[in-house]
Design a protein around this motif. Structure first.
Motif, PDB file in Angstrom:
ATOM      1  N   ILE A  32       0.921  -1.156   0.009  1.00 43.71           N
ATOM      2  CA  ILE A  32      -0.014  -0.040   0.155  1.00 43.71           C
ATOM      3  C   ILE A  32       0.840   1.389  -0.021  1.00 43.71           C
ATOM      4  O   ILE A  32       1.526   1.438   0.917  1.00 43.71           O
ATOM      5  CB  ILE A  32      -1.007   0.009   1.252  1.00 43.71           C
ATOM      6  N   LYS A  33       1.011   2.031  -1.040  1.00 39.14           N
ATOM      7  CA  LYS A  33       2.019   2.967  -1.388  1.00 39.14           C
ATOM      8  C   LYS A  33       1.187   4.371  -1.514  1.00 39.14           C
ATOM      9  O   LYS A  33       0.169   4.641  -2.125  1.00 39.14           O
ATOM     10  CB  LYS A  33       2.665   2.840  -2.529  1.00 39.14           C
ATOM     11  N   ASN A  34       1.696   5.423  -0.614  1.00 39.37           N
ATOM     12  CA  ASN A  34       0.976   6.756  -0.728  1.00 39.37           C
ATOM     13  C   ASN A  34       1.583   7.311  -1.998  1.00 39.37           C
ATOM     14  O   ASN A  34       2.722   6.898  -2.864  1.00 39.37           O
ATOM     15  CB  ASN A  34       1.741   7.442   0.333  1.00 39.37           C
ATOM     16  N   GLU A  35       0.688   8.391  -2.406  1.00 39.04           N
ATOM     17  CA  GLU A  35       1.179   9.139  -3.679  1.00 39.04           C
ATOM     18  C   GLU A  35       2.496   9.740  -3.705  1.00 39.04           C
ATOM     19  O   GLU A  35       3.043  10.070  -4.597  1.00 39.04           O
ATOM     20  CB  GLU A  35      -0.148  10.374  -3.880  1.00 39.04           C
ATOM     21  N   LYS A  36       2.919  10.188  -2.330  1.00 36.25           N
ATOM     22  CA  LYS A  36       4.053  10.953  -2.145  1.00 36.25           C
ATOM     23  C   LYS A  36       5.328  10.007  -2.275  1.00 36.25           C
ATOM     24  O   LYS A  36       6.409  10.551  -2.392  1.00 36.25           O
ATOM     25  CB  LYS A  36       4.072  11.441  -0.775  1.00 36.25           C
ATOM     26  N   GLY A  37       5.072   8.705  -2.097  1.00 40.14           N
ATOM     27  CA  GLY A  37       6.211   7.829  -2.240  1.00 40.14           C
ATOM     28  C   GLY A  37       6.589   6.705  -1.205  1.00 40.14           C
ATOM     29  O   GLY A  37       7.021   5.599  -1.486  1.00 40.14           O
ATOM     30  N   GLN A  79     -12.065   1.373   2.281  1.00 40.49           N
ATOM     31  CA  GLN A  79     -11.505   1.839   1.017  1.00 40.49           C
ATOM     32  C   GLN A  79     -12.636   2.548   0.508  1.00 40.49           C
ATOM     33  O   GLN A  79     -13.530   1.957  -0.006  1.00 40.49           O
ATOM     34  CB  GLN A  79     -10.981   0.706   0.082  1.00 40.49           C
ATOM     35  N   ASP A  80     -12.387   3.952   0.034  1.00 40.59           N
ATOM     36  CA  ASP A  80     -13.052   4.882  -0.730  1.00 40.59           C
ATOM     37  C   ASP A  80     -12.331   5.278  -2.000  1.00 40.59           C
ATOM     38  O   ASP A  80     -11.616   6.510  -1.904  1.00 40.59           O
ATOM     39  CB  ASP A  80     -13.843   5.763   0.211  1.00 40.59           C
ATOM     40  N   GLY A  81     -12.410   4.750  -3.051  1.00 36.89           N
ATOM     41  CA  GLY A  81     -11.401   5.368  -4.410  1.00 36.89           C
ATOM     42  C   GLY A  81     -10.197   4.926  -3.838  1.00 36.89           C
ATOM     43  O   GLY A  81      -9.758   4.034  -3.461  1.00 36.89           O
ATOM     44  N   ALA A  82      -9.365   6.000  -3.882  1.00 32.66           N
ATOM     45  CA  ALA A  82      -7.826   5.963  -3.492  1.00 32.66           C
ATOM     46  C   ALA A  82      -7.735   6.249  -1.890  1.00 32.66           C
ATOM     47  O   ALA A  82      -6.570   6.649  -1.494  1.00 32.66           O
ATOM     48  CB  ALA A  82      -7.158   6.810  -4.494  1.00 32.66           C
ATOM     49  N   ARG A  83      -8.787   6.641  -1.195  1.00 32.85           N
ATOM     50  CA  ARG A  83      -8.681   6.890   0.164  1.00 32.85           C
ATOM     51  C   ARG A  83      -8.930   5.656   1.124  1.00 32.85           C
ATOM     52  O   ARG A  83      -9.718   5.014   0.669  1.00 32.85           O
ATOM     53  CB  ARG A  83      -9.552   8.178   0.486  1.00 32.85           C
ATOM     54  N   LEU A  84      -8.309   5.715   2.234  1.00 35.23           N
ATOM     55  CA  LEU A  84      -8.741   4.703   3.357  1.00 35.23           C
ATOM     56  C   LEU A  84      -9.184   5.561   4.445  1.00 35.23           C
ATOM     57  O   LEU A  84      -8.609   6.375   5.134  1.00 35.23           O
ATOM     58  CB  LEU A  84      -7.312   3.945   3.836  1.00 35.23           C
ATOM     59  N   SER A  91      -1.151  13.347   0.320  1.00 34.34           N
ATOM     60  CA  SER A  91      -0.576  12.492   1.331  1.00 34.34           C
ATOM     61  C   SER A  91      -1.699  11.789   1.687  1.00 34.34           C
ATOM     62  O   SER A  91      -1.751  10.920   2.849  1.00 34.34           O
ATOM     63  CB  SER A  91      -0.406  13.681   2.466  1.00 34.34           C
ATOM     64  N   GLN A  92      -2.914  11.990   1.269  1.00 37.96           N
ATOM     65  CA  GLN A  92      -4.357  11.102   1.360  1.00 37.96           C
ATOM     66  C   GLN A  92      -4.658   9.923   0.426  1.00 37.96           C
ATOM     67  O   GLN A  92      -5.511   9.353   0.454  1.00 37.96           O
ATOM     68  CB  GLN A  92      -5.455  11.658   1.898  1.00 37.96           C
TER      69      GLN A  92
END
Length: 600
Positions: free
Chosen positions: A476-481, A550-555, A589-590
């Protein structure tokens, strides 16, 4: 003139007050320094490693490279005390001091004696100087709960027991204390025999001196093997000559307490269960008897290391309702358990193809559950056990060769497709997978009509954290890296969750399970939980704070806030930064990406 005298008096009073205030200030400053110094010393004492933790051990010790304890205090074999003289290694220095250790109390040494204790520590990986001062027939407290003490057993109807104790170069005083505790606290009607199996010990005090010590002890016999058989082979030697109805296996560094045997025999008499006592702690330093937490539950990690985990909510509820009743456990520690002799042999005994020690407890647990029996713990049988931090011996060929071979055998026979999961993430063990001759064990499984490992996970341990076809597995990877994951040695009591380097597809610490219920599970039974402010890794439970929708790309949490990776100017990728839940906003970051990794 009056005004002049009054002014002089006032001036003298001011000087006195100034002097007094200065003295008070000096006193307060000194007090502050003293308190600070004491606080500093207190903190340093708490953080200071015990002397036996500072000892150096080779790669054959019980602690693996990640800092995890692979072993949970069992019999081990080999040659220890390499830096000690032959005279020291072969001498029995048992010399009890009146009152030492009585009632299970700790024995403290003087600073000068600690030097000797340190020198001798590697001999057994516990304080032999203390052990030799405690009488072999010392008294112990009754550790049973009130509910357990109120249970009445009909000893006339209970089966008889053969207690089997395997030893290899064990300390004389510790071994004798194990034997004497069994003799003193077991009903003679129920104790058929104590079988001591000497697995090729080479210490002189364990030959004629031990023979003389047990010669006048009723019901005690010694079997000796001239070749090293290891735990499995030595226990099979004892089991073959046992005449009791129930086999009771004990390690050689235990002390049983009042009422320990009856609960084991009462449950083992049903011929469908491997029953384990509640294991208390004997300090490796002071040999103090300490009551352990009343919630043992055995399981294992992704790497198949045995672990004590928090019992499931269902198990805890049943324990509260009936605290004296045995309860099921997914796996046993293996050092201490009882089983009816007929059941033991009907299920195939031990896997004699296993070397020395290791993984036999998991293999036996899986076989019991999958082949029609059960594994349980009874809280009414209390046995103290020395949990050694390190092995005092070396394994022939090294601990990795022995343990990996045994793990490969157990996984191949019993884990089905989860064996592929285990071997995929453990290449050194996978390399020796095909070297294991397990044909007879596979045939045994077929003949016993045993259930699948999937059945085991779903019915025996539904709270498990292993991947399945119904569970997502990967990164599970964040958009920031940064990625979610745990660090080596993360405890289950609230370690802060951080953004981490993502690692490779074989890096288990960066791989997670996401369940249909919304739990983010890591190895070692840890779940991501929203804490008070920061997110933490805690032991998986029924806590709703461990649910992430999970709601789309958010947890999102149950309350609707979003899992957020805190970003600083120093770490724009979020690595080593904290995790929390915040109000959902348009912020990278979300945003979390689920990158699936095949688990088999």
């Amino acid at each position: 003139m009056l005004r002049t005298e009054f002014g002089a008096l006032l001036c003298r009073g001011r000087k006195k007050r100034i002097v007094t205030l200065i003295l008070i200030l000096i006193f307060l400053i000194n007090a502050m320094f003293y308190v600070s110094f004491e606080l500093y010393n207190t903190v340093m004492r708490k953080n200071k490693k015990l002397w036996y933790n500072r000892l150096k051990y080779d790669k054959n010790s019980y602690v693996d490279e990640s800092g995890m304890r692979v072993i949970v205090g069992h019999y081990v074999g080999g040659i220890g005390g390499a830096n000690l003289s032959e005279e020291i290694m072969h001498t029995n220095n048992y010399s009890p001091v009146p009152g030492a250790g009585e009632g299970g109390r700790p024995v403290q040494l003087s600073p000068r004696e600690l030097i000797t204790a340190r020198e001798l520590y590697t001999l057994h990986s516990y304080n032999i100087l203390v052990s030799d001062r405690i009488a072999i027939n010392r008294s112990l407290p009754d550790m049973r709960s009130d509910s357990c003490r109120s249970v009445v057993y009909d000893t006339e109807e209970l089966p008889t027991a053969s207690v089997i104790i395997v030893f290899h170069n064990e300390a004389w005083s510790t071994l004798m204390r194990t034997i004497m505790s069994v003799l003193m606290r077991s009903p003679q009607l129920l104790l058929k025999q104590i079988i001591l199996v000497d697995d090729a010990s080479d210490r002189r005090y364990l030959s004629e001196e031990l023979d003389n010590a047990v010669a006048n002890l009723d019901k005690v016999q010694i079997l000796r093997s001239s070749n090293r058989n290891g735990l499995v082979g030595a226990r099979l030697m004892g089991a073959r000559v046992a005449t009791g109805d129930v086999l009771v296996f004990l390690d050689a560094h235990c002390e049983v307490t009042k009422g320990w045997l009856e609960p084991l025999l009462d449950r083992a008499g049903n011929d469908d269960v491997f029953i384990c006592p509640h294991i208390d702690l004997l300090s490796e330093d002071t040999l103090a008897y300490t009551k352990s937490i009343d919630a043992h539950w055995g399981a294992f990690s992704w790497r198949l290391h045995f672990r004590w985990l928090t019992p499931s909510g269902d198990v805890m509820l049943k324990k509260i309702r009936n605290p004296s009743k045995p309860y099921p456990t997914p796996a046993m520690a293996g050092g201490l358990f009882a089983v009816r002799k007929s059941l033991f042999w009907r299920l195939g005994g031990y896997d004699s193809g296993m070397l020395i020690w290791g993984a036999e407890n998991l293999e036996l647990s899986w076989r019991a559950w999958q082949c029609g029996a059960r594994v349980e713990i009874t809280p009414c049988s209390r046995v103290g056990h020395i949990f050694r931090r390190h092995s005092p011996y070396k394994y022939p060929g090294g601990v990795s060769k022995v343990l990996n071979s045994n793990l490969a055998r157990a996984a191949t026979v019993w884990m089905d497709e989860w064996a592929d999961f285990f071997f995929k993430f453990n290449p050194p063990i996978s390399a020796i997978r095909d070297q294991q001759n397990v044909y007879d064990r596979v045939e045994l499984r077929k003949n016993l009509h045993c259930k699948s490992f999937e059945w085991y996970l779903e019915n025996v341990w539904p709270q498990h954290f292993f991947p399945t076809t119904k569970r997502w597995f990967g990164r599970i990877k964040n958009e920031k890296g940064a990625c979610l994951g745990i660090t080596g040695g993360t405890p289950g009591l609230g370690a802060p969750a951080l953004g981490l380097q993502c690692g490779t597809d074989l890096d288990l610490d960066r791989l997670l399970v996401y369940t249909p219920e919304g739990k983010i599970m890591a190895d070692e039974g840890l779940c991501l939980q929203q804490g008070n402010g920061r997110a933490v890794w805690k032991s998986c439970s029924d806590n709703k704070k461990q649910i992430w929708v999970q709601d789309g790309a958010r947890l999102k949490t149950i309350s609707g806030s979003c899992l957020t990776l805190l970003i600083s100017e120093k770490n724009s990728d979020g690595i080593d930064e904290a995790l929390t839940s915040k109000r959902c906003v348009e912020d990278d970051s979300q945003i979390w990406h689920f990158e699936r990794v095949p688990w088999r």
